[in-house]
Design a protein around this motif. Structure first.
Motif, short mmCIF file in Angstrom:
data_model
loop_
_atom_site.label_atom_id
_atom_site.label_comp_id
_atom_site.label_asym_id
_atom_site.label_seq_id
_atom_site.Cartn_x
_atom_site.Cartn_y
_atom_site.Cartn_z
N TRP A 25 1.14 -1.15 -0.47
CA TRP A 25 -0.36 -0.20 0.31
C TRP A 25 1.03 1.01 0.00
O TRP A 25 1.62 1.31 0.97
N ASN A 26 1.18 2.02 -0.88
CA ASN A 26 1.84 2.99 -1.21
C ASN A 26 1.67 4.10 -0.58
O ASN A 26 0.46 4.02 -0.45
N PRO A 27 2.17 5.70 -0.57
CA PRO A 27 1.90 6.83 -0.30
C PRO A 27 0.60 7.00 -0.80
O PRO A 27 -0.34 8.15 0.12
N PHE A 33 -7.09 6.92 -0.85
CA PHE A 33 -7.57 6.09 -0.32
C PHE A 33 -8.25 6.21 1.42
O PHE A 33 -9.23 6.60 1.84
N GLY A 34 -7.95 7.10 2.25
CA GLY A 34 -7.35 7.48 3.72
C GLY A 34 -6.97 6.94 4.37
O GLY A 34 -7.42 7.26 5.70
N TRP A 35 -6.46 6.15 4.34
CA TRP A 35 -6.15 4.38 5.35
C TRP A 35 -4.30 4.52 5.25
O TRP A 35 -4.40 4.53 4.24
N ALA A 36 -3.96 4.48 6.40
CA ALA A 36 -2.24 4.60 6.91
C ALA A 36 -2.05 2.81 5.96
O ALA A 36 -2.97 2.35 6.17
N ARG A 37 -1.27 2.72 5.42
CA ARG A 37 -0.90 1.58 5.54
C ARG A 37 -1.12 0.50 6.73
O ARG A 37 -1.36 -0.50 6.18
N ASN A 38 -0.44 1.30 7.77
CA ASN A 38 -0.08 -0.21 8.68
C ASN A 38 -1.68 -0.42 8.83
O ASN A 38 -2.05 -1.68 9.71
N GLU A 39 -2.59 0.19 8.33
CA GLU A 39 -4.01 -0.16 8.71
C GLU A 39 -5.32 -0.98 7.79
O GLU A 39 -5.70 -1.60 8.16
N VAL A 40 -4.46 -1.13 6.80
CA VAL A 40 -5.05 -2.36 5.75
C VAL A 40 -4.29 -3.30 5.08
O VAL A 40 -4.75 -4.09 4.57
N VAL A 41 -3.22 -3.45 5.72
CA VAL A 41 -2.23 -4.33 4.90
C VAL A 41 -2.66 -5.37 6.38
O VAL A 41 -2.81 -5.65 7.32
N LEU A 48 -13.05 -2.51 2.88
CA LEU A 48 -11.44 -1.29 2.28
C LEU A 48 -12.51 -0.04 1.56
O LEU A 48 -13.19 1.28 1.62
N MET A 49 -12.05 -0.84 0.54
CA MET A 49 -11.73 0.20 -0.66
C MET A 49 -13.27 -0.25 -2.49
O MET A 49 -13.04 0.62 -2.46
N ALA A 50 -14.05 -0.96 -1.37
CA ALA A 50 -15.05 -0.99 -2.94
C ALA A 50 -16.05 -0.76 -2.60
O ALA A 50 -16.86 -0.48 -1.57
N GLY A 51 -16.31 0.32 -3.05
CA GLY A 51 -17.69 1.52 -4.00
C GLY A 51 -18.86 -0.08 -4.43
O GLY A 51 -18.08 -1.01 -4.90
N ARG A 52 -19.77 0.41 -4.04
CA ARG A 52 -21.34 -0.25 -4.82
C ARG A 52 -20.87 -1.36 -5.73
O ARG A 52 -21.02 -2.43 -5.60
N ASP A 53 -20.01 -0.39 -7.04
CA ASP A 53 -19.95 -1.56 -8.08
C ASP A 53 -18.84 -2.07 -7.65
O ASP A 53 -18.54 -2.82 -9.35
N SER A 54 -18.18 -1.87 -7.33
CA SER A 54 -16.60 -2.04 -7.43
C SER A 54 -16.65 -3.66 -6.92
O SER A 54 -14.99 -3.88 -6.55
N GLU A 55 -17.41 -4.11 -5.94
CA GLU A 55 -17.41 -4.84 -4.83
C GLU A 55 -16.55 -6.36 -5.19
O GLU A 55 -16.07 -6.78 -4.78
N ASP A 56 -17.34 -6.80 -6.41
CA ASP A 56 -16.63 -8.23 -7.28
C ASP A 56 -15.18 -8.29 -7.62
O ASP A 56 -14.47 -8.90 -7.98
#
Lengths: 514, 134
Positions: A25-27, A33-41, A48-56
């Motif tokens: 997860w780069n800077p 996305f507003g998430w820090a690296r240590n929060e998402v790894v 975390l990041m999928a909006g309505r139509d991008s979940e799949d």
């Protein structure tokens, strides 16, 4: 080196392991996305990041099957969304990759500008606006979108999306004073920074009742600038009381330039629509004109033919006095017919631009006297007063002045009751002579005074009842303008009308001819 | 021309053009009709109720209520229901259907032939007064 590359990338770089969890997860991704690296790894992408139509799209199976590039809605940490373009590269072989490197780019602005461009170039801005609004709503959940054009001291709303309006090209005007648009306009240099209204009910925007009425709590007002001038504003209103996120404001600001272009296209389209309506109206007037002309010709023709036939049939039994009356009336109707025919010929000559002038200088009084003598049958039921100084000389074309005066005098007779006075006068004012024809007739309502010189337009019904063709004054104006002069009307309904026009005084003209 | 008498058939002319009114009056008086004139539809209705004409000549294009509306009102009123109505028009007309829809018996286009007009009125008056005389 790899770390530096990741840090420098303009795209968000997200590495997804085979089990669907995030491993890198780069800077840029942190920013996007507003998430820090240590929060998402170590956490799953879709969560975390999928909006309505991008979940799949972020499912490992989908990544495996996905084309190299996908555009989908993505969600930021604060819940706001954007259009992300994702490029997917498998690691360790195409068949069973151990992970995917995904490069994400925010293309919201570009996608919206594409929609705006469609409105700029498209033939159907109404549909293009609707598509733009739909695309915008996916990322900016607005409740109302109003596009107002600044016209003088008014705002003219030309687009409204949201509320109960179905046609986005909705027309409505409101005073400019006290609005946020006025505020933007007040800057000496056009502001291109949007104005955020945190509360439409409070403070300086409390006057903007139109927003409150539409249920808007907060709003962003975008200045639309063309050629260094603020010519319109776009108000994006929200039903929520929380102020719009900075993402939203930034996004709107960055597409404002494209929108300004789009709006200019809409304005051009609108002008075209107005022109079409004007032509349709003219077409309708022309149809009315043709049926009016046929009626106009038939009525005097019926009287003329009838009087003559009656005289012929009953000649022996008719008293001399009555014979004379029959002949007089026949003459008057024949005269009216010939006047109508002249008028139609004049009209077609002038419409086709075939009328030409032969200027000469002449004394005005004898000219007017000769003309009104000739019109005696038309004027027999009115008192005629002529007040023209004998030494006034003017520059005229014989045919033009004849048509101008004949039409004005016969109109005066037609639109006033018998027994009233018609007054023709002239006075010299410097290099020009103002000639006026005044009647004490039915007058012209104020709202028609601008239109009486238009082709086919007719204001009132003459007391003598003949309808007229609606071209007499248009012919008069054309001739006056052909002479390079002006014509105007002053009128009071019920009191009468005074038509005045200018003519060039002869002295200086004669000098140029010598 | 003799002064109108009680037993002469009564004709009412309704036309907004003064020359046409005069023409029709002269034409029909000379034929022995008792002619009344009116310049508008409203005035025409008043005259019709007053004088109970045998025949009404109605111009179509008039200010206020036009000839067709005047015709309908004449037909709706028991006092004038049975009079003969002849429409006169200077407009271009598509045909009988348009001119007779409001209840007229027949119609004439302007300009008209004076003799045809006289014949039409004579025939209209005869037809209308026929059954009563018999």
């Amino acid at each position: 080196v790899l770390g530096q590359l990741l840090a420098a990338s303009l795209d968000a770089v997200v590495v997804v392991a085979a089990d669907g969890t995030i491993t890198e997860w780069n800077p840029t991704a942190e920013q996007m996305f507003g998430w820090a690296r240590n929060e998402v790894v170590g956490r799953p992408t879709a969560e975390l990041m999928a909006g309505r139509d991008s979940e799949d799209a972020w499912d490992p199976a989908a990544l495996a099957a996905a084309p190299a590039e996908v555009i989908a809605l993505h969600r930021r940490r604060d819940g706001s969304v954007f259009q992300g373009q994702v490029r997917i590269r498998p690691i360790d072989g195409e068949r069973r990759p151990s992970a995917w490197v995904c490069l994400v780019r925010d293309v919201t602005e570009r996608a919206l500008l594409d929609q705006v461009a469609a409105a700029v170039s498209g033939l159907d801005p109404v549909a293009a606006i609707a598509r733009f609004a739909q695309a915008l709503r996916e990322v900016v959940p607005f409740s109302l979108l109003d596009l107002n054009v600044v016209e003088g001291d008014q705002l003219r709303r030309i687009v409204r999306i949201g509320g109960a309006v179905t046609d986005p090209l909705s027309q409505h005007t409101l005073p400019l004073a006290g609005t946020s648009s006025q505020m933007l306009l007040d800057y000496a240099v056009p502001m291109v920074v949007p104005l955020v209204i945190d509360d439409t009910r409070a403070g300086q925007f409390a006057d903007e009742a139109w927003l409150q009425e539409a249920g808007v709590e907060t709003a962003v007002v975008l200045p639309l600038v063309a050629e260094g001038r603020l010519f319109a504003t776009l108000t994006v209103g929200f039903a929520e009381a929380t102020p719009p996120a900075h993402w939203t404001v930034e996004l709107l600001a960055s597409i404002a330039v494209g929108i300004a272009q789009g709006v200019q296209n809409i304005l051009a389209f609108e002008r075209q629509r107005g022109e079409v309506r004007r032509l349709e109206e003219l077409d309708r007037l022309k149809d009315d004109f043709l049926s009016g002309v046929s009626h106009e010709l038939r009525t005097p023709l019926a009287a003329l033919k009838g009087f003559m036939q009656l005289a012929l049939l009953d000649w022996e039994e008719i008293a001399d006095e009555e014979k004379r009356e029959l002949l007089e009336r026949s003459f008057r109707n024949a005269d009216e017919l010939s006047r109508l025919v002249e008028q139609l010929l004049d009209f077609s000559r002038l419409s086709e631009g075939r009328a030409s002038l032969e200027l000469r200088s002449i004394r005005l009084l004898p000219l007017v006297e000769e003309l009104t003598d000739r019109m005696a049958p038309v004027l027999s039921e009115h008192h005629l007063e002529i007040e023209i100084s004998a030494d006034i000389r003017v520059v005229v074309d014989d045919n033009a002045i004849d048509r101008i005066l004949t039409n004005l005098v016969s109109n005066a007779a037609k639109y006033s009751h018998s027994g009233t006075t018609i007054r023709v006068e002239a006075r010299q004012a410097g290099d020009e002579v103002v000639v006026s024809v005044a009647d004490k007739g039915i007058g012209i309502p104020e709202e028609h005074q601008d239109r009486v010189f238009e082709r086919f337009f007719q204001s009132g019904k003459s007391p003598g009842s003949r309808r007229g063709t609606g071209i007499g004054l248009a012919i008069v104006r054309s001739y006056v303008e052909l002479l390079g002069q002006r014509i105007w009307v002053e009128s009071e309904p019920g009191q009468g009308s005074t038509f005045s026009f200018t003519l060039a005084e002869a002295t200086s003209w004669e000098r140029t001819q010598a | 021309v003799t002064e109108p008498t009680e037993d002469q058939p009564r004709v009412l002319v309704v036309d907004d053009d003064p020359d046409i009114r005069l023409l029709l009056r002269s034409t029909l008086r000379r034929e022995g009709f008792n002619v009344e004139v009116a310049a508008t539809g409203e005035e025409g209705l008043d005259r019709a109720h007053e004088h109970q004409p045998d025949c009404v000549l109605l111009d179509v294009v008039m200010p206020g209520i036009d000839g067709h509306e005047t015709c309908r009102r004449l037909r709706d009123d028991p006092r004038t229901r049975d009079c003969a109505i002849i429409m006169l028009t200077g407009k271009s007309v598509s045909g009988n259907a348009e001119m007779l829809a409001s209840g007229a018996d027949t119609w004439l286009a302007k300009p008209f032939d004076v003799e045809v007009l006289r014949a039409l009125v004579r025939s209209a008056v005869r037809t209308k007064s026929g059954p009563e005389d018999a």
